[in-house]
Design a protein around this motif. Structure first.
Motif, mmCIF file in Angstrom:
data_model
loop_
_atom_site.group_PDB
_atom_site.id
_atom_site.type_symbol
_atom_site.label_atom_id
_atom_site.label_comp_id
_atom_site.label_asym_id
_atom_site.label_seq_id
_atom_site.Cartn_x
_atom_site.Cartn_y
_atom_site.Cartn_z
ATOM 1 N N THR A 20 117.337 2.814 74.984
ATOM 2 C CA THR A 20 116.079 3.111 74.651
ATOM 3 C C THR A 20 116.628 4.413 74.020
ATOM 4 O OG1 THR A 20 117.303 4.355 76.771
ATOM 5 C CG2 THR A 20 116.111 2.280 77.552
ATOM 6 N N SER A 21 117.345 4.619 74.027
ATOM 7 C CA SER A 21 117.143 5.865 72.102
ATOM 8 C C SER A 21 117.746 5.642 71.220
ATOM 9 C CB SER A 21 117.866 6.810 72.681
ATOM 10 O OG SER A 21 118.136 8.026 72.328
ATOM 11 N N GLU A 25 117.982 1.543 70.003
ATOM 12 C CA GLU A 25 116.876 1.679 70.526
ATOM 13 C C GLU A 25 115.965 1.381 68.948
ATOM 14 O OE1 GLU A 25 112.743 4.218 71.573
ATOM 15 O OE2 GLU A 25 113.872 4.908 70.579
ATOM 16 N N LEU A 29 113.778 -2.129 68.595
ATOM 17 C CA LEU A 29 112.550 -2.569 68.281
ATOM 18 C C LEU A 29 112.583 -3.649 66.992
ATOM 19 C CD1 LEU A 29 111.114 0.866 68.704
ATOM 20 C CD2 LEU A 29 110.699 -1.189 70.662
ATOM 21 N N ALA A 40 116.367 -4.419 76.635
ATOM 22 C CA ALA A 40 116.407 -2.584 76.609
ATOM 23 C C ALA A 40 116.862 -1.964 77.700
ATOM 24 C CB ALA A 40 115.874 -1.877 75.238
ATOM 25 N N ALA A 47 113.072 6.053 80.689
ATOM 26 C CA ALA A 47 113.335 5.191 79.571
ATOM 27 C C ALA A 47 113.691 3.420 79.196
ATOM 28 C CB ALA A 47 114.302 5.934 78.726
ATOM 29 N N THR A 51 110.231 1.872 76.549
ATOM 30 C CA THR A 51 111.189 1.075 75.345
ATOM 31 C C THR A 51 110.618 -0.485 76.122
ATOM 32 O OG1 THR A 51 113.033 2.348 75.559
ATOM 33 C CG2 THR A 51 113.105 0.420 74.515
ATOM 34 N N ARG A 54 107.097 -0.496 74.679
ATOM 35 C CA ARG A 54 107.121 -0.848 72.926
ATOM 36 C C ARG A 54 107.716 -1.900 72.457
ATOM 37 N NH1 ARG A 54 109.700 4.290 70.288
ATOM 38 N NH2 ARG A 54 109.042 3.567 68.510
ATOM 39 N N ILE A 55 108.794 -3.143 72.930
ATOM 40 C CA ILE A 55 109.167 -4.136 72.703
ATOM 41 C C ILE A 55 107.692 -5.173 72.604
ATOM 42 C CG2 ILE A 55 110.317 -6.285 74.165
ATOM 43 C CD1 ILE A 55 112.632 -3.856 73.922
ATOM 44 N N THR A 62 109.822 -9.603 77.496
ATOM 45 C CA THR A 62 110.902 -8.574 78.340
ATOM 46 C C THR A 62 111.358 -8.114 79.706
ATOM 47 O OG1 THR A 62 112.781 -6.281 77.769
ATOM 48 C CG2 THR A 62 109.887 -6.393 77.928
ATOM 49 N N GLU A 64 112.291 -5.091 82.818
ATOM 50 C CA GLU A 64 113.086 -3.981 82.844
ATOM 51 C C GLU A 64 114.018 -3.977 84.020
ATOM 52 O OE1 GLU A 64 109.788 -1.644 84.524
ATOM 53 O OE2 GLU A 64 108.460 -2.437 82.266
#
Ligand SMILES: NC(=O)c1ccc[n+]([C@@H]2O[C@H](COP(=O)([O-])OP(=O)(O)OC[C@H]3O[C@@H](n4cnc5c(N)ncnc54)[C@H](OP(=O)(O)O)[C@@H]3O)[C@@H](O)[C@H]2O)c1
Length: 254
Positions: A20-21, A25, A29, A40, A47, A51, A54-55, A62, A64
């Motif tokens: 996530t960073s 990240e 991505l 992710a 976070a 993410t 964005r995925i 995805t 979470e």
């Protein structure tokens, strides 16, 4: 299709812990953009959610599911959630981060223990839990060139990364030929972890620019290609390897 294994993760299911960073990240991505389904994760639900959005913007699937590398049960919950959603896991990337910048003689046991717990024991936990479910997989651990260096005030970090290299080699041996296990050893990369330490204008930054053969620090996107390669079938004959991506920093000598 070429008649050699391509550098792609298209169609694979990938999990990026610490995704996530920073470097993790960027890897997550890029995998999504390349056509993988990507989970992710990290400790922070907000976070993980950001993410995941964005995925999904790349058309990838995805879920979470936050997770903490210091908590075995949370990694097991993550693994089960991935299996129940996707039915399999092909790629695991370990990119969780921790550091204690303290002189050796002042280092508290708790600081030592935390860094080792996240960076080394955490990688042991996640490799073991996910490898048990992988039949034809690839694990990529974020090590560091610091595994082989005497960095100032970073003893637990350097020790943990040396351990990650050893763990990577031993896991590669025991999991072969079903699961390949490799590590990436980046040099100095600009991420939220390192901005304060060697951002523009810092003393350390001047030293890096002078010693790195590349003459500069790396953008996090410059680590992505090595992860894509090691995760992909293009690396089908590569296991137990530590791939240095350090702009030649460790090759420079007087
Ligand atoms: N940046 C560099 O110059 C550099 C150089 C060599 C090696 N590396 C290695 O590359 C990896 C990534 O570093 P980075 O610079 O990208 O760091 P970063 O930007 O700080 O990202 C670290 C990620 O790890 C997660 N994380 C931290 N503790 C965790 C835990 N206990 N369980 C699960 N996730 C956790 C963070 O999210 P939460 O806080 O939400 O948990 C975040 O997503 C690290 O292993 C680092 O040692 C970095």
């Amino acid at each position: 299709m070429p008649d050699y294994p391509p550098v792609t993760v298209k169609g694979k299911t990938a999990v990026v812990i610490g995704g996530t960073s920073g470097i993790g990240e960027a890897i997550a991505l890029s995998f999504a953009e390349d056509g993988a389904d990507v989970v992710a994760t990290s400790r922070t639900p907000a976070a993980v959610e950001a993410t995941a959005e964005r995925i999904e913007s790349y058309g990838a699937r995805t879920i979470e599911q936050p997770c903490d590398l210091t908590d075995r049960e949370s990694i097991e919950v993550l693994c089960n959630a991935v299996l129940s959603e996707f039915g399999r896991v092909d790629v695991l990337v370990n990119s969780g981060a921790a550091a204690a910048r303290t002189p050796f003689l002042e280092l508290e046991e708790d600081d030592w223990g935390h860094v080792i717990d996240v960076l080394l024991t955490g990688v042991f936990r996640s490799c073991q839990i996910f490898a048990r479910e992988m039949t034809d997989g690839s694990i990529v651990n974020l090590s560091s060139m610091s595994a082989d260096l005497a960095r100032a005030r970073l003893m637990p970090y350097c020790a943990a990364k040396s351990g990650v290299n050893a763990l990577t080699r031993c896991a590669a041996r025991e999991l072969a030929p079903d699961v390949r296990v490799n590590a990436i050893a980046p040099g100095f990369v600009m991420t939220p972890l390192t901005e304060e330490e060697y951002g523009e204008g810092t003393e350390l930054r001047a030293g890096i620019d002078e010693r790195a053969l590349a003459g500069r620090v790396a953008d996090r996107e410059e680590i992505v290609g090595s992860a894509l390669y090691l995760a992909s079938d293009a690396a089908s004959y590569t296991t137990g390897e530590v791939l240095f991506v350090d702009g030649g920093f460790t090759r420079n000598a007087l």
